[in-house]
Design a protein around this motif. Structure first.
Motif, PDB file in Angstrom:
ATOM      1  N   LEU A 113       0.860  -1.176   0.000  1.00  0.00           N
ATOM      2  CA  LEU A 113       0.000   0.000   0.000  1.00  0.00           C
ATOM      3  C   LEU A 113       0.897   1.226   0.000  1.00  0.00           C
ATOM      4  O   LEU A 113       1.842   1.305   0.769  1.00  0.00           O
ATOM      5  CB  LEU A 113      -0.844  -0.011   1.290  1.00  0.00           C
ATOM      6  N   GLU A 114       0.605   2.159  -0.900  1.00  0.00           N
ATOM      7  CA  GLU A 114       1.263   3.458  -0.783  1.00  0.00           C
ATOM      8  C   GLU A 114       0.160   4.448  -0.440  1.00  0.00           C
ATOM      9  O   GLU A 114      -0.891   4.445  -1.062  1.00  0.00           O
ATOM     10  CB  GLU A 114       2.017   3.847  -2.061  1.00  0.00           C
ATOM     11  N   SER A 115       0.382   5.264   0.565  1.00  0.00           N
ATOM     12  CA  SER A 115      -0.664   6.226   0.926  1.00  0.00           C
ATOM     13  C   SER A 115      -0.089   7.573   1.296  1.00  0.00           C
ATOM     14  O   SER A 115       1.004   7.670   1.840  1.00  0.00           O
ATOM     15  CB  SER A 115      -1.549   5.786   2.088  1.00  0.00           C
ATOM     16  N   HIS A 116      -0.883   8.582   1.008  1.00  0.00           N
ATOM     17  CA  HIS A 116      -0.483   9.920   1.436  1.00  0.00           C
ATOM     18  C   HIS A 116      -1.645  10.642   2.103  1.00  0.00           C
ATOM     19  O   HIS A 116      -2.809  10.409   1.819  1.00  0.00           O
ATOM     20  CB  HIS A 116       0.135  10.740   0.302  1.00  0.00           C
ATOM     21  N   LEU A 117      -1.250  11.534   3.023  1.00  0.00           N
ATOM     22  CA  LEU A 117      -2.198  12.460   3.612  1.00  0.00           C
ATOM     23  C   LEU A 117      -2.381  13.586   2.599  1.00  0.00           C
ATOM     24  O   LEU A 117      -1.416  13.975   1.931  1.00  0.00           O
ATOM     25  CB  LEU A 117      -1.630  13.031   4.912  1.00  0.00           C
ATOM     26  N   ALA A 118      -3.590  14.092   2.488  1.00  0.00           N
ATOM     27  CA  ALA A 118      -3.839  15.178   1.539  1.00  0.00           C
ATOM     28  C   ALA A 118      -4.614  16.296   2.219  1.00  0.00           C
ATOM     29  O   ALA A 118      -5.588  16.049   2.923  1.00  0.00           O
ATOM     30  CB  ALA A 118      -4.605  14.673   0.323  1.00  0.00           C
ATOM     31  N   VAL A 119      -4.146  17.512   1.978  1.00  0.00           N
ATOM     32  CA  VAL A 119      -4.832  18.705   2.472  1.00  0.00           C
ATOM     33  C   VAL A 119      -5.200  19.547   1.252  1.00  0.00           C
ATOM     34  O   VAL A 119      -4.333  19.891   0.441  1.00  0.00           O
ATOM     35  CB  VAL A 119      -3.920  19.519   3.419  1.00  0.00           C
TER      36      VAL A 119
END
Ligand SMILES: O=C(O)CCC(=O)C(=O)O
Ligand SMILES: [Fe+2]
Length: 212
Positions: A113-119
Motif C-alpha cells: 500500500l502506498e498512501s499519502h495524507l492530503a490537504v
C-alpha cells in the motif's frame, strides 16, 4: 432519480465491502473509521501540515506520465514520511486487514500500500483523472478515507465526482464526510475532486499488485 445501475453501493462491513468491489467495482463505506479515530487522524494531519511537512502534489510519477493528467492543487505527504504516530499505525493495520480480506476473497494479489495524507486548502481541487500511471500499472485498488469534521456541509464543496457509469455518463457526487471510505478499482473509474471551500482532509491509498 438516479438510474438503478448508478446507485451508490453503500456498505457497512468488510464482507459487504468485498462483495461490492467484486460485483460493482467499487464501494462507499460511511463510518468506516469511528468519529474519535477520524478526529485524531485529522488532528495529526493538521499538526504535521502546520509544521511544514507537506508539499504540492505532482501529477504522475514525473510530469506527463499520468494516463490522463489531472491538474491538482492539493498538498500531500506520504505517510511513511510523516512523523510516526499511533493513529498512522492504526490506519496501516486497518488497511492491512482490508488487503488480506480482499486477497482471500478476490485473488487480486494486492501486496503493498502506498498512501499519502492530503490537504486541500480552500479553492483547491483535482481535475478528472484515472489513478493508474502509464509507467506503472501496479496500482489496483484505490482507498480514499475522508477526515473532515462532522459539520461538513454540501456548501463546503470538495465532493468527489465519480463517473460510476463510465466517462460519458453523469457522475455521482460524494460528500467527503469524515470517517467515510471510498474503495474503487484504480484503472476503471474516472474521478475528480470539486473545489473545496473549506480545508478538506483525506488519506488516499493505493493497493499495488505484485508484478508478474
Ligand atoms: O480525495 C479524493 O476524493 C480523491 C483523491 C484522488 O483522486 C487522488 O488522490 O488520486
Ligand atoms: Fe485519484
Amino acid at each position: 432519480m438516479e438510474p438503478l445501475a448508478l446507485a451508490t453501493p453503500r456498505v457497512t462491513s468488510l464482507t459487504q465491502c468485498i462483495d461490492s468491489v467484486a460485483d460493482n467495482g467499487w464501494a462507499l463505506w460511511p463510518g468506516f473509521l469511528s468519529a474519535d479515530d477520524t478526529a485524531a487522524l485529522a488532528a495529526h494531519t493538521l499538526a504535521v501540515h502546520a509544521d511544514g511537512h507537506f508539499h504540492r502534489a505532482g501529477v504522475g510519477r514525473a510530469s506527463g506520465l499520468a494516463i490522463r493528467e489531472g491538474i491538482r492543487s492539493d498538498q500531500v505527504l506520504w505517510i511513511d514520511d510523516a512523523p510516526p504516530h499511533p493513529v498512522l499505525d492504526h490506519y496501516r493495520e486497518q488497511m492491512d486487514q482490508l488487503r488480506e480480506a480482499i486477497n482471500r476473497a478476490l485473488y487480486l494479489g494486492l501486496f503493498d500500500l502506498e498512501s499519502h495524507l492530503a490537504v486541500y486548502p480552500p479553492g483547491s481541487a483535482y481535475e478528472r483523472h484515472l489513478d493508474r500511471f502509464r509507467d506503472d500499472d501496479l496500482r489496483t485498488l484505490t482507498v480514499v478515507l475522508y477526515l473532515n469534521p462532522p459539520d461538513w456541509q454540501d456548501d463546503d464543496g470538495g465532493h468527489l465526482r465519480f463517473w460510476a457509469g463510465g466517462p460519458d455518463l453523469e457522475p455521482i457526487h460524494i460528500r467527503p464526510a469524515g470517517g467515510t471510505l471510498a474503495v474503487f478499482l484504480s484503472d476503471r473509474y474516472w474521478h475528480a475532486v470539486e473545489p473545496a471551500r473549506r480545508t478538506r482532509l483525506s488519506v488516499t491509498g493505493w493497493f499495488r499488485r505484485r508484478p508478474v
